[in-house]
Write a protein that holds these residues in place. Structure first.
Motif, PDB file in Angstrom:
ATOM      1  N   ARG A 114      -2.831  -9.102   1.708  1.00 17.12           N
ATOM      2  CA  ARG A 114      -2.864  -7.701   2.109  1.00 17.12           C
ATOM      3  C   ARG A 114      -2.096  -7.556   3.423  1.00 17.12           C
ATOM      4  O   ARG A 114      -2.040  -8.486   4.222  1.00 17.12           O
ATOM      5  CB  ARG A 114      -4.312  -7.241   2.305  1.00 17.12           C
ATOM      6  CG  ARG A 114      -5.169  -7.360   1.069  1.00 17.12           C
ATOM      7  CD  ARG A 114      -6.653  -7.229   1.396  1.00 17.12           C
ATOM      8  NE  ARG A 114      -6.954  -5.984   2.089  1.00 17.12           N
ATOM      9  CZ  ARG A 114      -8.147  -5.725   2.633  1.00 17.12           C
ATOM     10  NH1 ARG A 114      -9.129  -6.613   2.584  1.00 17.12           N
ATOM     11  NH2 ARG A 114      -8.344  -4.567   3.243  1.00 17.12           N
ATOM     12  N   ASP A 129      -3.369  -0.419   4.462  1.00 18.88           N
ATOM     13  CA  ASP A 129      -3.874  -1.157   3.303  1.00 18.88           C
ATOM     14  C   ASP A 129      -5.299  -0.721   2.971  1.00 18.88           C
ATOM     15  O   ASP A 129      -6.164  -0.657   3.847  1.00 18.88           O
ATOM     16  CB  ASP A 129      -3.846  -2.658   3.612  1.00 18.88           C
ATOM     17  CG  ASP A 129      -4.549  -3.473   2.541  1.00 18.88           C
ATOM     18  OD1 ASP A 129      -3.899  -3.814   1.548  1.00 18.88           O
ATOM     19  OD2 ASP A 129      -5.759  -3.752   2.712  1.00 18.88           O
ATOM     20  N   HIS A 142       0.811  -1.223   0.000  1.00 13.98           N
ATOM     21  CA  HIS A 142       0.000   0.000   0.000  1.00 13.98           C
ATOM     22  C   HIS A 142       0.840   1.267   0.000  1.00 13.98           C
ATOM     23  O   HIS A 142       2.040   1.262   0.279  1.00 13.98           O
ATOM     24  CB  HIS A 142      -0.973  -0.012   1.180  1.00 13.98           C
ATOM     25  CG  HIS A 142      -0.339   0.090   2.535  1.00 13.98           C
ATOM     26  ND1 HIS A 142       0.175   1.261   3.036  1.00 13.98           N
ATOM     27  CD2 HIS A 142      -0.164  -0.831   3.520  1.00 13.98           C
ATOM     28  CE1 HIS A 142       0.637   1.068   4.252  1.00 13.98           C
ATOM     29  NE2 HIS A 142       0.456  -0.198   4.574  1.00 13.98           N
TER      30      HIS A 142
END
Length: 267
Positions: free
Chosen positions: A56, A39, A32
């Motif tokens: 993630r 994220d 991210h």
């Protein structure tokens, strides 16, 4: 609103990093933007879970991860390695967004054997940031300051050229909301700026044999020509510009974005 529980991965210094895995297939790890944010890849994970095992994570000090330094580029690279160790048995595809695109590129340059493919989304290239940042500052000079949620949502609204949908998109980015880690942002941004001034990143890129897909939104507030030298330096690169999209091109053009990424899926 319920939040995904996720799983804690320990970095090599014991820092707890929040991760969340879904889907099935070869690993796709999202990196991210920020630094200092968290994220926001929920839509991306849904988009690709039918093709990849999606991973993630929140970078250290951010979002659901432990709020603990040090905040450095080397530390960030090592943390990404810990996430790969935990969730990717073999080489992974890295999809990095904004600052995360730079982090994913840096990891790939250091550990090319761990990366199957790099997807570099809405990054700002490898030149001294003084070549492009004055343009960005001029374009954003009237935006409000502040790190509280309401102020940040107003700032993020400017990222979307479709004014009818901009507030909705910005609210979605800020949900769930976590405190922005300003120390992380200031420290890492300053280090990256210094390294870009003092090192020849293009020379390192010219040796990279990992395939790279660069995805830009044509309306990004950060000028897209800032990425030209990166594209020129990479030996195995494809670049896709999504017309009418901006800094989060998968939000404004999900079909174009998924088509670009999945078009290279078998590489």
């Amino acid at each position: 609103m319920s939040r995904p529980a996720g799983r804690a991965v320990l970095a090599d210094d014991g820092c707890r990093l929040w991760t969340l895995v879904g889907g099935d297939g070869p690993p796709l790890v999202f990196v991210h933007g920020g630094p200092g944010l968290w994220d926001m890849a929920g839509d991306l994970a849904t988009m690709f879970e039918g093709h990849y095992r999606t991973v993630r994570w929140d970078q250290r000090g951010c979002g659901r991860s432990q709020r603990r330094g040090p905040y450095t580029l080397d530390r960030s690279v090592a943390d990404l390695g810990a996430v790969l160790d935990a969730h990717a048995a073999g080489p992974a595809t890295l999809l990095g967004h904004s600052w995360g695109a730079h982090l994913a590129l840096e990891y790939t340059l250091r550990h090319p054997e761990r990366v199957r493919r790099l997807v570099y989304v809405a990054g700002t290239g490898i030149d001294d940031e003084d070549t492009w940042k004055p343009v960005y500052r001029q374009r954003t000079r009237d935006l409000p300051g502040g790190l509280d949620r309401a102020s940040v949502v107003r700032q993020w609204t400017a990222e979307f050229p479709d004014r009818a949908q901009a507030a909705t998109h910005a609210e979605a980015m800020a949900t769930p909301w976590f405190e922005i880690n300003r120390e992380c942002s200031v420290t890492i941004n300053a280090e990256v700026a210094r390294r870009l001034r003092e090192t020849d990143l293009a020379a390192r890129c010219r040796t990279l044999r990992v395939p790279v897909l660069i995805v830009d939104g044509s309306e990004d507030l950060r000028p897209r020509w800032a990425v030209d030298s990166l594209a020129a330096a990479l030996p195995d690169v494809r670049r896709v510009v999504l017309r009418g999209a901006s800094h989060l091109p998968w939000v404004e053009d999900p079909d174009g974005f998924s088509g670009a990424v999945l078009g290279d899926h078998r590489r």
